[in-house]
Design an enzyme around this catalytic site. Structure first.
Site, short mmCIF file in Angstrom:
data_model
loop_
_atom_site.label_atom_id
_atom_site.label_comp_id
_atom_site.label_asym_id
_atom_site.label_seq_id
_atom_site.Cartn_x
_atom_site.Cartn_y
_atom_site.Cartn_z
N ASP A 194 -5.81 0.84 -16.48
CA ASP A 194 -6.89 1.25 -15.58
C ASP A 194 -8.12 0.36 -15.79
O ASP A 194 -8.60 0.19 -16.91
CB ASP A 194 -7.22 2.71 -15.89
CG ASP A 194 -8.09 3.37 -14.84
OD1 ASP A 194 -7.62 3.52 -13.70
OD2 ASP A 194 -9.24 3.73 -15.17
N GLU A 196 -4.91 -3.15 -13.29
CA GLU A 196 -5.56 -2.61 -12.09
C GLU A 196 -6.98 -3.18 -12.04
O GLU A 196 -7.95 -2.52 -12.39
CB GLU A 196 -5.58 -1.08 -12.12
CG GLU A 196 -6.05 -0.47 -10.81
CD GLU A 196 -7.20 0.52 -10.97
OE1 GLU A 196 -7.47 1.24 -10.00
OE2 GLU A 196 -7.85 0.58 -12.04
#
Lengths: 657, 657
Positions: A371, A400
């Protein structure tokens, strides 16, 4: 100082050259270099690819395997640019290095010069003497060789046949390049199909496990779960990212940690570690590998907040700063301070972050979707990924990082295996923000170290034609994602064409699953599950769709009809996709296929087999006509069985003046 | 490991990064880098350019000057690509290095965050406390600062005004790049106009000296002489490159050496060393610098052939191999073997080659046109140029390497100051071999280390529209060469439009001056000498024409009309050239000027002053109409006094998603 022979610009490589380029086991990797010396001599060159084992956290290389280190001869693929290449297929996981060596091919030089004189009817008596001197030390009693030398004009070809190309042994100008490094991942780092679901919307791990046959049935091979850890209660977010969550609101899974534990705990509402292990085992039975989310941030209730206040930013009033990117506020999340003033704190923090990965590796997880890596130091990722891979070269990290191109590329350079991309926002064919330009970028130098993973949607992003869009918009984006990129992914609900945005200005979903439970009826008429299953099956059947580099866009006379081809490593499989970018209206186009790239005949009929519909078209020439009605079909996914594409290495480009 | 802040892709640089990039004294050099860190902090950066003196033959750097080493602040010129830049003007000759440093601008970060909250009407009480903590350690008793902090919402701008941007002192994350190197030449290495003549066609040095006023009158500043050394008699070439020269045939000056001496002797037919010195002195009076040819090859009669047979290739029959590139034969030339088997021989040879340069440097020559450098080892040039420049940083080397692009670029990378180019063969506007594509290549990454010298003709090359071409062909190529490239050159006879090729297939001249004396009447009507004088005067007047990087092609609606602009370092001078590529017919075009690049108003009138004709045109908008009749004029060379181009550093590009 330069060497006797110039050997430069070895590819693949990363922009700085200080990190390994990337390849996957079984992937045909073009190893290439620019090689020349002064004058007109003929050169020969080879490359040696040596597995050296994973690189340890302190840069220590362990040589684990030498059997692979055979030299492969390079071919001069572009004489005008002195570019040499050979396609090599690595078979061993982990770090490799490769070295290019070049030397003057004295026999080839002699043959070229002599042939030019023969062709010009010039005297070659001295060349014959030179030829005898050149060959007799090697093979002077070979009658074929003597005969060839005697009748040289006629025998030049025979001579080339009877005398194999000499190797570098004894070449006085044998020169070696500096080594490049190559990291070889397992195959799934390159070719993968991801499906994302929130287990809590299915009642937890057990319910999610029941979805596995359906997900596997759609042909996916990675099942990615958002964070499965306990969720904070302080400032927990309610539906649609509101403050003041009710007691039944589940909160965002990315607000990690409460009194039940942090990144190594499981939210009790999802199940137990046994349930998790059972989910993994069932997934494996169905060919699915579970990927976890690695989100390095804490809810205010995370154990680290109390145990390690030194790992967080403190404000003048003594409070810990919650995450914000003004005017946006993330009151339920404390960002971690990855570079505390005291270096001992930093080391302890980084080790604790690695401990999380080691913990889940111990549970059988070897794929992590990371993330927001661009909000953590690049140096941290370099250390972390290097440290983990020193012991676990099989681990795959998906970044990401929806951020600026240099940052996205840098994270790939320092080790991430795959990257989310700008695909979601690339919805036109032409222009600097179009699909064609973007694929050119991704399949160019970036392909040496950055692997795209194309997601038409994520829990954070509902964009472009999908917003309030018709099913054909979803079908089109699905086909594009899955046939443009070897890795692609879908967030659950996409197959049901969920299309309601949070607001006209907001890219999020309305009733986002990030903040509430969403139950779905997957057995709806019009579900795109059959299309996903077909596309994923076609991807498995066709090696062309499993690779990135040999992607080519072909011209169309309609900007809403896009045509592109993919070619497998060995050229044995060629696919042509034609997609209607307009989800509302039929679009047609006379294509302008580049038959030279595809290796198709200019004037004889060839077949185009639509693997989606089963139809076979017979086309002649480079201008087939295509019409796509979005409510019937949005795309052709065509196998071209008659294509014999020239592979790099076989088609020399024109010489420069 | 990467640093705390990523600082990469420093420009200018060479492809390998192992050699200095190039600049010239007084040139505005854009120093740039990609700089970023994780998250959303505001960064600051600076670059320090340090002269370190010439680099010795063994890589020893001598620091000669430190006064120049002031840090210049970098500006974020492209936020979407994290690109920072500042234009710096070097003032000291020789080797420099430059280092980029970056750090988090805590004040800027705070101001950005606080302003975003103010704009969103969010509470900033904690930000005020943070601001006080941030500022009070620096300037807590400053009443203006206290007042600004007290009324923060209104005072934010005031605060920015009273507190200068803090420097890197004390920044905890101050990070330095690896250093790049930059070689600074004298100005003439970048901006020069060459004229080539064979002194023997004027009766030797004395006669050539008489041509100097005319050559200077045409505005040239370099007078380049083909080899002035004794010419071999063995296998001397006769007219039009024939064998069997007559006793009066002078032979090719590139067949260097006979019993009168070799590379350090003067052909007695040309005059004495005193005559040579006189020629140099007179040239200097007229602002002309004499360049010599450096052709490392020998006639069979060169003293080296007898004194150093080990420096030549021997064939099986014991003879020395003459130069040939089958089927071509150069019987009057022995190529040198630059890499003899015995390394002591190699060292002696290389030193002897350097002795030649040292000899002529002692005679006052500091510019050398190097014959066919691509047939000698790159490593030799690297050593030679480095060795000469260690003592003579003022020396300029022009590479005559009409070879493949990687070889041409490599010779520039290892040290050549200028390079002949493919300009002669770039005669169309569009396409991969067109002028536009070629200038894009030369003004891109290549501009960091390779300087083009555009020659419309040489004694070896009569090509394209010049072959049997009309005067307008010559005028057009002259304007193109002199306004596209800061350095250009002309071989004598061009101004007389000499246009007779050796044969339909041969790029050489008929009656080539390489093999015979050519006397000319320069006072012919129709001579292009006045045009050359005008163009060279315009080049001196307009700094825009003295630089390479800021060259831009503008669209036209006629492929035979080419339009391009040049902008000076400081943006204060903007030139627009419009050239008719058709020497036979009038051509016209509606131009499509990029007004944003030029900094011209979209709807107000602006002036275009033709420096060739003296006319002033008043144009409005981006679509002026231009008609060029080749027998009247082939080109407009327009000064745009109203242009205010945005310089790099002032116009941020759009952000990436």
């Amino acid at each position: 100082m330069t060497g006797r022979i110039i050997i430069e610009d070895l590819r693949p490589r990363t922009p700085t050259g200080r990190y390994p380029a990337k390849a996957a086991v079984g992937e045909g990797v073009p190893l290439s270099a620019t090689i020349f010396k002064e004058g007109h001599d003929v050169l020969a060159a080879q490359v040696t690819l040596v597995p050296t084992g994973p690189q340890g956290p302190n840069g220590v290389k362990r040589r684990v395997e030498l059997g692979q280190s055979q030299a492969a001869p390079l071919t001069l693929v572009n004489p005008g640019l002195d570019r040499w290449e050979v396609v090599v297929t690595p078979e061993v996981l982990g770090l490799h290095h490769f070295v290019v060596e070049a030397w003057t091919d004295r026999q080839g030089t002699w043959a070229k010069k002599t042939k030019a004189k023969v062709d010009a009817d010039q005297d070659i008596s001295v060349e014959i003497a030179e030829g005898i001197a050149l060959f007799e030390s090697r093979d002077s009693d070979d009658p074929a060789l003597r005969a060839a030398l005697a009748g040289l004009k006629e025998g030049l070809v025979a001579l080339a046949l009877v005398t194999p190309l000499p190797g570098p042994q004894g070449a006085p100008d044998l020169t070696a390049s500096e080594p490049n490094t190559l990291w070889v991942d397992r195959a799934r780092a390159l070719f993968s199909a991801w499906y994302e679901l929130f287990p809590r919307s299915y009642g937890g791990f057990k319910g999610a496990e029941e979805r596995i046959p359906a997900v596997a049935g759609m042909g996916f091979d990675v099942l990615y779960l958002p964070p499965v850890h306990p969720i904070g209660v302080t400032e927990r977010k309610g539906p649609d990212n509101t403050l003041g969550a009710g007691v039944d609101d589940p909160g965002s899974p990315w607000a990690i940690g409460n009194s039940d534990g942090g990144h190594t705990a499981i939210d009790p509402g999802l199940g137990t570690f046994d349930d998790f292990s059972h989910l993994l085992a069932t997934a494996a039975e169905y060919g699915l590998e579970v990927a976890l989310d690695y989100a390095l941030q804490c809810s205010p209730d995370h154990p680290w907040v109390h145990e390690h206040p030194e790992w967080f930013h403190h404000r003048p009033d003594g409070s810990i700063a919650y995450a914000e990117n003004p005017p946006k506020k993330y009151q339920d999340i404390y960002p971690i301070n990855f570079w505390p003033g005291d270096d001992a704190d930093r080391i302890a923090l980084w080790e604790a972050c690695k401990d999380i990965l080691d913990f889940w590796l111990g549970k059988g997880v070897a794929i992590f979707r990371v993330d927001n890596p661009h909000t953590k130091p690049v140096a941290f990722w370099e250390w972390l990924i290097g440290s983990v891979r020193a012991e676990h070269p099989e681990v795959i990290f998906l970044a990401e990082a929806f951020t600026r191109p240099p940052v996205m590329a840098k994270l790939a350079e320092v080790g991430f295996s795959q990257s989310y991309t700008y695909f979601t926002w690339r919805t036109e064919q032409e222009g600097p923000d179009g699909l064609r330009a973007y694929l050119e970028e991704l399949t160019g130098d970036l392909a040496d170290f950055m692997r795209p993973n194309f997601w038409p949607n994520t829990p954070d992003i509902l964009s472009g034609p999908l917003r309030n869009g018709p099913p054909a918009a979803f079908a089109g984006r699905l086909v594009l994602a899955a046939t443009l990129s070897p890795s692609w992914g879908m967030y659950s609900g996409f197959e049901l064409c969920e299309n309601e945005p949070a607001s006209p200005a907001n890219e999020e979903y309305r009733h986002s699953e990030k903040y509430e439970i969403r139950t779905r009826n997957f057995d709806q008429p019009g579900s795109l599950a059959p299309l996903a299953a077909s596309i994923n099956a076609i991807r498995r059947k066709h090696p062309a769709l499993q690779r990135l580099r040999l992607t080519e866009f072909h011209k169309t006379d309609n900007p809403l009809v896009v045509a592109y081809s993919k070619i497998s490593d060995d050229g044995g499989d060629v696919m042509l996709m034609v997609v209607n970018l307009d989800p509302y209206l039929p679009q047609w186009s006379i294509l302008d296929l580049d038959l030279a790239v595809l290796g198709l005949p200019a004037s004889e009929p060839y077949s185009a087999v639509d693997e989606l519909s089963g139809e076979t078209f017979t086309w002649v020439g480079n201008h087939p006509f295509v019409r796509l009605e979005p409510w019937v079909r949005v795309a052709h996914v065509l196998h071209l069985p008659d294509a014999r594409p020239p592979l790099p290495g076989t088609a020399p480009a024109a010489e420069a003046p």
